[in-house]
Design a protein around this motif. Structure first.
Motif: not given
Length: 332
Positions: A148-152, A160-163, A167-169, A173-175
């Motif tokens: 699990t990671v975050a994008v900012a 949200e686009y990059v999320q 993101i996969t199963d 990815v969190y924002t």
């Protein structure tokens, strides 16, 4: 499905390329080292940095950033932090206005004391910039182990686009909207991981490591807040989350380097034995200078800085930290 150009074929860039290709995206990866590119083409895997994981057909190995970024929707930069500026400068002619830049390097540039987003925005003021960070060893991500990671980003829609793209199963990815906090968390935790490794190398136990990590996140957030980050970011994935994984795992180059220093090996020799970039060694210098510049007390960072510059040895660093004047725990 998107077209994604990956600049930098180290372990982390390769792991993300594999993740994105596994989702069905058209991925192209390049590197400044021509011999490395030729090896990957010959073996259809990254035998140097992430061996044993074959590349799928939709992960293409290309010769340079021009080819990687031709018609791409996303430019993914995975060059070491101290080389981000040169990698970005070289790529600018191929960055279309609608292209999103995702940076995964974790560090602070020595000399300028700039974060990667600050460098990108100076070089290309209209850049659509997103940082991806969090507790994520390449060795596990490349093998599709749950991560699990975050994008900012300053632009929530970009994050949200990059999320959605990443993101996969197995790769959640969190924002986040705190670019400063996310970048500083990813950079500064490497210094504390060096300290955790030094503690292990000396032969100390869990108590010492817990103290280093807890007080480490305190000084990380202290500097972050001073520079405009949100304190709560350091309690999240890109702060304490990344700190835990980097301080506790043998996948961590910074911890492995620290262990050797704690065992008495010279810092320069320890880096050479690791065989890959040890970001904490550079970040300790930059963070030391940055803390002095803005007037923030960072005793662990200061001791690591002195230790890697061979002004004190590992045991002297411990004595300095343990002998500091008494404090209230919550005083900042």
């Amino acid at each position: 499905m998107k077209t994604i150009g990956v600049i930098g074929a180290g372990s982390w860039g390769t792991a993300l390329a594999l993740t994105l290709a596994g989702k069905g995206h058209d991925v192209r990866i390049c590197d400044v080292d021509a011999s490395h590119i030729e090896e990957m083409k010959a073996h259809r895997e990254n035998v140097r940095y992430l061996p044993g994981i074959p590349f799928p057909e939709n992960l293409k190995i290309v010769d340079d950033s021009a080819e990687a970024l031709d018609g791409a929707d996303i430019a993914l930069f995975s060059a070491p932090a101290q080389h981000f500026r040169s990698a970005f400068e070289h790529a600018i002619p191929f960055l279309e206005d609608n292209m999103v830049v995702v940076n995964v390097a974790k560090g602070i540039e020595k000399g300028t004391l700039m974060r990667m987003s600050e460098i990108a925005k100076i070089l290309k003021p209209d850049v659509k910039y997103v940082v991806l960070s969090g507790p994520s060893h390449a060795e596990e991500v490349g093998r599709a182990m749950p991560t699990t990671v975050a994008v900012a980003s300053d632009d929530r829609k970009l994050a949200e686009y990059v999320q959605d793209v990443f993101i996969t199963d197995r790769f959640r990815v969190y924002t986040n909207d705190d670019v400063c906090g996310v970048e500083l968390g990813g950079a500064l935790k490497n210094i504390i991981a060096l300290g955790a490794g030094i503690s292990d190398g000396i032969g100390f136990g869990d108590n010492a490591k817990a103290a280093l990590m807890t007080r480490g996140i305190t000084e990380m957030s202290r500097l972050g807040v001073k520079l405009g980050a949100k304190e709560e970011t350091f309690a999240g994935l890109t702060g304490v989350g990344d700190l835990i994984v980097t301080c506790c795992s043998m996948h961590s180059r910074n911890r492995r380097c620290g262990i050797m220093i704690g065992e008495g090996i010279k810092p320069s020799e320890a880096v050479e034995k690791v065989g890959m970039v040890v970001e904490g060694m550079f970040t300790a210098v930059a963070a030391h200078d940055l803390a002095e510049k803005v007037g923030v007390e960072m005793p662990i960072t200061e001791c690591i800085y002195e230790c890697i510059n061979e002004r004190i040895d590992a045991k002297e660093a411990v004595e300095l930290l343990m002998g500091r004047s008494r404090k209230h725990e919550m005083n900042r």
